[in-house]
Design an enzyme around this catalytic site. Structure first.
Site, mmCIF file in Angstrom:
data_model
loop_
_atom_site.group_PDB
_atom_site.id
_atom_site.type_symbol
_atom_site.label_atom_id
_atom_site.label_comp_id
_atom_site.label_asym_id
_atom_site.label_seq_id
_atom_site.Cartn_x
_atom_site.Cartn_y
_atom_site.Cartn_z
ATOM 1 N N LYS A 272 0.847 -1.211 0.000
ATOM 2 C CA LYS A 272 0.000 0.000 0.000
ATOM 3 C C LYS A 272 0.878 1.255 0.000
ATOM 4 C CE LYS A 272 -3.716 -2.558 2.193
ATOM 5 N NZ LYS A 272 -4.405 -2.986 3.411
ATOM 6 N N GLN B 237 -4.440 -1.701 9.770
ATOM 7 C CA GLN B 237 -4.376 -3.025 9.152
ATOM 8 C C GLN B 237 -4.899 -4.096 10.103
ATOM 9 O OE1 GLN B 237 -3.323 -3.624 5.855
ATOM 10 N NE2 GLN B 237 -4.047 -5.694 6.244
ATOM 11 N N ASP C 174 -10.867 2.503 4.080
ATOM 12 C CA ASP C 174 -11.101 1.056 3.966
ATOM 13 C C ASP C 174 -12.599 0.766 3.844
ATOM 14 O OD1 ASP C 174 -9.031 -0.738 3.711
ATOM 15 O OD2 ASP C 174 -8.587 -0.834 5.860
#
Ligand code: NAD
Length: 293
Positions: free
Chosen positions: A52, A96, A119
Site C-alpha cells: 500500500k 491493518q 477502507d
C-alpha cells in the site's frame, strides 16, 4: 478462458492517478495523503501494508506508516486514531487487520472518522453503501466491481453466487452486486459455512465470487461452463521449491477452473492489486472531499 489481469489493470489505473496528481500539483493543491497503522509483526499484514505504501509512492501520493508493537494497549491505539482523525494533512487512513486479540477491532473501526475511513469498514460507510448513497466502498469489493466494469462484463440479470460472508468481502460484495447500478442488478446468493449443497448453488452461477480462505476450495465441477470466476483468496501453502518456503494460492483451483470458466482471476495478480488501487481511489476521493469542506 480470458484472464482478468488485476495487475495490469491496476497499473493502468495507477497511471491515471499519477496524471491526476500531476494536475493537482500544477494547480498548487495538496496531494492525497494516506496513513497506515500496522500493529505487531504478522508477515502477511507487513506485506500488504508495504504494498500500500509503495503504491502511494508510485502515483505521487504522500504516505505515512505508523508501526507499533503487538503489546500496544487499545487506549494507546485509540489515541493514535484520534490524532489521525484531527490531522488535517492526512486525508485517509487504515488500521491493518487483524489486530492482536486484546484489542477489540469493532472499537477501532468505530473510532475512525467516517470521512477518513478509506477502507470503508465504518458502519456509516457500510450503511450508506447498502442504501446506494455515496460512500467509501470497502477496498476489495470496490476493486472487484471496478474490474468487472473495466473488462466490460455484463452483470445485469445474472445469477451471482458469493461464497463467504465476511464483513470486509463477502457481505459487501453481495450488496454491491445486487444494487441497482451499472455493475449490479445481479440476483445474488450469499453462501457460507452452513450452506447446504454449495456445489448446486455454484453450478447455477454466471458469476462466482470466492472469499473463503481455504486453498483450492472451489473445484472445476462447481463451475458452470463460461462462468466469470473471481478468486479473492490469498492462502500461503508450503512449497520447499520456493526461496521463501511457501507459495500463494487462491480459494479456487486455478487449473480446474481454467477448463470451465469464461473469465478467471489469477492468484497472485488478480483481486489483490485491485484492492490496493481501490484504496488509492478512496484516498483521492477523501482528498477531493476535504477540499470542499
Ligand atoms: P473470513 O475468514 O472472515 O471468512 C471466511 C468466510 O468463508 C466465512 O464467511 C465462512 O462462512 C465462509 N466459509 C468457511 N468455510 C466454508 C465452507 N466450507 N463453505 C462455504 N463457506 C465457507 O474471510 P475474508 O476475510 O473474507 O477472507 C477470505 C479470503 O480472502 C482469505 O484467503 C483472505 O486472505 C482473502 N482476502 C483477500 C483480499 C484481497 O485483496 N485479495 C482481501 C481480503 C481477504
Amino acid at each position: 478462458m480470458k484472464l482478468l489481469n488485476g495487475k495490469e489493470l491496476s497499473n493502468t489505473i495507477k497511471q491515471e492517478l499519477t496524471l491526476e496528481v500531476q494536475e493537482m500539483t500544477k494547480r498548487g493543491e495538496r496531494v492525497p495523503h494516506l496513513a497506515a497503522v500496522l500493529v505487531g509483526d504478522n508477515p502477511a499484514s507487513e506485506s500488504y501494508v508495504r504494498s500500500k505504501v509503495r503504491s502511494c509512492q508510485q502515483v505521487g501520493f504522500e504516505s505515512t506508516l505508523i508501526r507499533r508493537h503487538a503489546d500496544i494497549t487499545e487506549e494507546e491505539l485509540l489515541e493514535i486514531i484520534a490524532d489521525l482523525n484531527s490531522n488535517r494533512d492526512i486525508d485517509g487512513f487504515i488500521v491493518q487487520l487483524p489486530l492482536p486479540k486484546h484489542i477489540d477491532e469493532n472499537n477501532v473501526t468505530l473510532a475512525i472518522d467516517p470521512k477518513k475511513d478509506v477502507d470503508g469498514f465504518h458502519p456509516v460507510n457500510f450503511g450508506k453503501m447498502a442504501q446506494g448513497l455515496p460512500a467509501f466502498l470497502p477496498a476489495t469489493p470496490f476493486g472487484i466491481v471496478t474490474m468487472l466494469d473495466r473488462y466490460g462484463i455484463e452483470t445485469s440479470g445474472k445469477e451471482c453466487v458469493v461464497v463467504g460472508r465476511s464483513n470486509i468481502v463477502g457481505t459487501p460484495m453481495s450488496i454491491l452486486l445486487s444494487r441497482k447500478a451499472k455493475v449490479g442488478n445481479c440476483t445474488v446468493t450469499l453462501t457460507h459455512s452452513r450452506t447446504k449443497d454449495l456445489r448446486a448453488h455454484c453450478l447455477k452461477a454466471d458469476i462466482i465470487i470466492a472469499a473463503i480462505g481455504i486453498p483450492n476450495f472451489i473445484t472445476g465441477d462447481m463451475i458452470k461452463e463460461g462462468a466469470v470466476v473471481v478468486d479473492v483468496g490469498i492462502n500461503r501453502v508450503d512449497d520447499t521449491s520456493k526461496k521463501r518456503g511457501y507459495r500463494l494460492v487462491g480459494d479456487v483451483d486455478f487449473d480446474q477452473a481454467a477448463e470451465r470458466a469464461g473469465y478467471l482471476t489469477p492468484v497472485p495478480g488478480g483481486v489483490g492489486p485491485m484492492t490496493v488501487v481501490s484504496l488509492l481511489m478512496n484516498t483521492l476521493r477523501a482528498n477531493r472531499e476535504a477540499l470542499y469542506e
